[in-house]
Design a protein around this motif. Sequence first.
Motif, PDB file in Angstrom:
ATOM      1  N   GLY A   1       0.814  -1.207   0.000  1.00 21.66           N
ATOM      2  CA  GLY A   1       0.000   0.000   0.000  1.00 21.66           C
ATOM      3  C   GLY A   1       0.847   1.256   0.000  1.00 21.66           C
ATOM      4  N   ASP A   2       0.327   2.308  -0.591  1.00 21.09           N
ATOM      5  CA  ASP A   2       1.044   3.585  -0.697  1.00 21.09           C
ATOM      6  C   ASP A   2       0.660   4.481   0.478  1.00 21.09           C
ATOM      7  N   ASP A   3       1.578   4.634   1.427  1.00 18.00           N
ATOM      8  CA  ASP A   3       1.300   5.486   2.596  1.00 18.00           C
ATOM      9  C   ASP A   3       2.023   6.824   2.497  1.00 18.00           C
ATOM     10  N   ASP A   4       2.396   7.209   1.276  1.00 17.79           N
ATOM     11  CA  ASP A   4       3.037   8.510   1.035  1.00 17.79           C
ATOM     12  C   ASP A   4       4.362   8.640   1.780  1.00 17.79           C
ATOM     13  N   LEU A   5       4.989   7.497   2.063  1.00 17.98           N
ATOM     14  CA  LEU A   5       6.314   7.482   2.701  1.00 17.98           C
ATOM     15  C   LEU A   5       6.328   8.133   4.076  1.00 17.98           C
ATOM     16  N   ARG A   6       5.178   8.184   4.734  1.00 18.55           N
ATOM     17  CA  ARG A   6       5.138   8.709   6.090  1.00 18.55           C
ATOM     18  C   ARG A   6       4.251   7.805   6.932  1.00 18.55           C
ATOM     19  N   PRO A   7       4.666   7.533   8.153  1.00 17.65           N
ATOM     20  CA  PRO A   7       3.909   6.588   8.978  1.00 17.65           C
ATOM     21  C   PRO A   7       2.566   7.165   9.416  1.00 17.65           C
ATOM     22  N   HIS A   8       1.573   6.303   9.405  1.00 20.17           N
ATOM     23  CA  HIS A   8       0.255   6.611   9.936  1.00 20.17           C
ATOM     24  C   HIS A   8       0.033   5.726  11.146  1.00 20.17           C
ATOM     25  N   GLY A   9      -1.070   5.878  11.813  1.00 17.91           N
ATOM     26  CA  GLY A   9      -1.366   5.017  12.947  1.00 17.91           C
ATOM     27  C   GLY A   9      -1.785   3.639  12.489  1.00 17.91           C
ATOM     28  N   ILE A  10      -1.883   2.735  13.447  1.00 21.60           N
ATOM     29  CA  ILE A  10      -2.205   1.351  13.123  1.00 21.60           C
ATOM     30  C   ILE A  10      -3.542   1.234  12.411  1.00 21.60           C
ATOM     31  N   THR A  11      -4.461   2.149  12.676  1.00 19.97           N
ATOM     32  CA  THR A  11      -5.780   2.078  12.031  1.00 19.97           C
ATOM     33  C   THR A  11      -5.642   2.086  10.518  1.00 19.97           C
ATOM     34  N   TRP A  12      -4.700   2.870  10.006  1.00 17.70           N
ATOM     35  CA  TRP A  12      -4.483   2.931   8.555  1.00 17.70           C
ATOM     36  C   TRP A  12      -3.983   1.590   8.048  1.00 17.70           C
TER      37      TRP A  12
END
Length: 130
Positions: free
Chosen positions: A99-110
């Motif tokens: 998945g593409d997360d824009d190279l920045r960490p999101h929370g576990i929900t994502w």
Amino acid sequence: QVQLVESGGGLVQAGGSLRLSCAASGRAFSSYAMGWFRQAPGKEREFVAAITWSGSNIYYVDSVRGRFTISRDNAKNTVYLQMNSLKPEDTAVYYCAGGDDDLRPHGITWYRSRYQYDYWGQGTQVTVSS
């Protein structure tokens, strides 16, 4: 475009270990967050673990934390899931996903939402006997 191929599944006794691998084709692999999901017969596909592109952020579902380890080798375009102390309830088809997360960490929900992942492998069967 990223293509994913899982391997390493099989039959193991409770308490045993398996190491799943997911080989990716495509130059974009290193920029994708990678996740492992599993689906048991008659159940919804559930999140197992995820790792960001750099490996700096890792997430697990509570039921596998301390037993499973996700890792990646961007030079080899491969993500791994080391599974120790396996239990019969770990029996499922295991899928890797990108998945593409824009190279920045999101929370576990994502990361635990299967809808965030664009690419999926065909799955590998893991069966744990009691």
